[in-house]
Design an enzyme around this catalytic site. Structure first.
Site, mmCIF file in Angstrom:
data_model
loop_
_atom_site.group_PDB
_atom_site.id
_atom_site.type_symbol
_atom_site.label_atom_id
_atom_site.label_comp_id
_atom_site.label_asym_id
_atom_site.label_seq_id
_atom_site.Cartn_x
_atom_site.Cartn_y
_atom_site.Cartn_z
ATOM 1 N N CYS A 4 0.843 -1.200 0.000
ATOM 2 C CA CYS A 4 0.000 0.000 0.000
ATOM 3 C C CYS A 4 0.881 1.255 0.000
ATOM 4 O O CYS A 4 1.762 1.408 0.846
ATOM 5 C CB CYS A 4 -0.915 -0.014 1.217
ATOM 6 N N CYS A 7 0.671 3.233 3.281
ATOM 7 C CA CYS A 7 1.376 2.518 4.356
ATOM 8 C C CYS A 7 2.883 2.728 4.210
ATOM 9 O O CYS A 7 3.595 2.864 5.205
ATOM 10 C CB CYS A 7 1.028 1.032 4.355
ATOM 11 N N ASP A 30 -0.337 16.660 -0.590
ATOM 12 C CA ASP A 30 -0.661 15.875 -1.780
ATOM 13 C C ASP A 30 0.403 16.138 -2.857
ATOM 14 O O ASP A 30 0.824 17.278 -3.073
ATOM 15 C CB ASP A 30 -2.050 16.258 -2.299
ATOM 16 N N HIS A 46 -4.136 0.665 8.490
ATOM 17 C CA HIS A 46 -4.676 0.546 7.141
ATOM 18 C C HIS A 46 -6.168 0.222 7.159
ATOM 19 O O HIS A 46 -6.595 -0.758 7.773
ATOM 20 C CB HIS A 46 -3.947 -0.537 6.337
ATOM 21 N N ASN A 87 -12.924 10.021 -0.714
ATOM 22 C CA ASN A 87 -13.464 9.140 -1.742
ATOM 23 C C ASN A 87 -13.517 7.721 -1.201
ATOM 24 O O ASN A 87 -12.653 7.304 -0.430
ATOM 25 C CB ASN A 87 -12.597 9.202 -2.999
ATOM 26 N N GLY A 93 -14.018 7.390 -7.674
ATOM 27 C CA GLY A 93 -12.718 7.669 -8.285
ATOM 28 C C GLY A 93 -11.557 7.484 -7.329
ATOM 29 O O GLY A 93 -10.442 7.938 -7.616
ATOM 30 N N HIS A 98 -6.163 3.415 0.622
ATOM 31 C CA HIS A 98 -5.865 3.576 2.060
ATOM 32 C C HIS A 98 -6.656 4.810 2.466
ATOM 33 O O HIS A 98 -6.431 5.898 1.908
ATOM 34 C CB HIS A 98 -4.359 3.756 2.291
ATOM 35 N N HIS A 100 -8.180 8.089 3.335
ATOM 36 C CA HIS A 100 -7.546 9.405 3.471
ATOM 37 C C HIS A 100 -8.581 10.501 3.332
ATOM 38 O O HIS A 100 -9.573 10.354 2.617
ATOM 39 C CB HIS A 100 -6.416 9.587 2.451
ATOM 40 N N HIS A 102 -8.886 14.389 2.223
ATOM 41 C CA HIS A 102 -8.276 15.544 1.568
ATOM 42 C C HIS A 102 -8.717 16.812 2.303
ATOM 43 O O HIS A 102 -9.912 16.986 2.561
ATOM 44 C CB HIS A 102 -8.774 15.681 0.127
HETATM 45 P P1 5GP Z 1 -7.975 9.642 -4.201
HETATM 46 O O1 5GP Z 1 -8.306 9.861 -5.641
HETATM 47 O O2 5GP Z 1 -7.624 8.202 -3.899
HETATM 48 O O3 5GP Z 1 -9.028 10.193 -3.276
HETATM 49 O O4 5GP Z 1 -6.720 10.549 -3.906
HETATM 50 C C1 5GP Z 1 -5.417 10.074 -3.909
HETATM 51 C C2 5GP Z 1 -4.515 11.284 -3.798
HETATM 52 O O5 5GP Z 1 -3.215 10.829 -3.474
HETATM 53 C C3 5GP Z 1 -4.409 12.108 -5.075
HETATM 54 O O6 5GP Z 1 -4.821 13.460 -4.823
HETATM 55 C C4 5GP Z 1 -2.930 12.004 -5.446
HETATM 56 O O7 5GP Z 1 -2.404 13.199 -5.988
HETATM 57 C C5 5GP Z 1 -2.285 11.644 -4.136
HETATM 58 N N1 5GP Z 1 -1.062 10.839 -4.262
HETATM 59 C C6 5GP Z 1 -0.896 9.750 -5.059
HETATM 60 N N2 5GP Z 1 0.345 9.250 -4.909
HETATM 61 C C7 5GP Z 1 0.972 10.034 -3.980
HETATM 62 C C8 5GP Z 1 2.291 10.009 -3.419
HETATM 63 O O8 5GP Z 1 3.136 9.158 -3.716
HETATM 64 N N3 5GP Z 1 2.579 10.974 -2.509
HETATM 65 C C9 5GP Z 1 1.676 11.941 -2.149
HETATM 66 N N4 5GP Z 1 2.056 12.841 -1.256
HETATM 67 N N5 5GP Z 1 0.415 11.979 -2.663
HETATM 68 C C10 5GP Z 1 0.080 11.043 -3.579
HETATM 69 ZN ZN ZN Z 2 -2.310 1.290 3.663
#
Ligand code: 5GP
Ligand code: ZN
Length: 115
Positions: A4, A7, A30, A46, A87, A93, A98, A100, A102
């Site tokens: 992950c 993680c 982000d 997780h 999300n 989307g 994991h 999170h 925003h």
């Molecule tokens: P989701 O679409 O799953 O709600 O959002 C995932 C978020 O994780 C996206 O806004 C993307 O830019 C961010 N993200 C993806 N990979 C990484 C990473 O390796 N490091 C950081 N800091 N953010 C990431």
């Molecule tokens: Zn995780």
């Protein structure tokens, strides 16, 4: 979870710009921000998404929101306003499986949460 991405960020195997950390929670910038303030707040434990939250996790999930409050103040968006987005699952989307939250702010976001 071995594979992950978030993680790995928790374990510091992948670099990130951490803005908050305690025993249970970490928050980092982000990598692809959509606004001047775009922070991700995650539990270290997780969960794939909200679907995995159980009764025993209530205080952790509640505390995440106190951390969101604190970060919003530190980032200077507490008064101007910001959006908290989580999300969950395919149609949302969600890209990183994991849980999170925003924190998005620092500009006028408009009143649509979905295009
Ligand atoms: P989701 O679409 O799953 O709600 O959002 C995932 C978020 O994780 C996206 O806004 C993307 O830019 C961010 N993200 C993806 N990979 C990484 C990473 O390796 N490091 C950081 N800091 N953010 C990431
Ligand atoms: Zn995780």
């Amino acid at each position: 979870m071995d594979n992950c991405l978030f993680c790995k960020i928790v374990r510091k195997e992948i670099p990130s710009t951490i803005v908050y950390e305690d025993e249970e929670i970490v928050a980092f910038k982000d990598i692809n921000p959509i606004a001047p303030v775009h922070i991700l707040v995650i539990p270290k434990k997780h969960f794939d998404s909200i679907k995995d939250i159980k009764e025993e996790d209530i205080s952790l999930i509640g505390r995440i929101h106190l951390v969101i409050n604190k970060i919003a103040k530190e980032q200077g968006v507490a008064e101007s306003g910001y959006r908290v987005v989580t999300n969950s699952g395919r149609d949302s989307g969600q890209e990183v499986m994991h849980l999170h939250f925003h924190i998005i702010g620092g500009k006028v976001l408009g009143n649509k949460i979905c295009q």
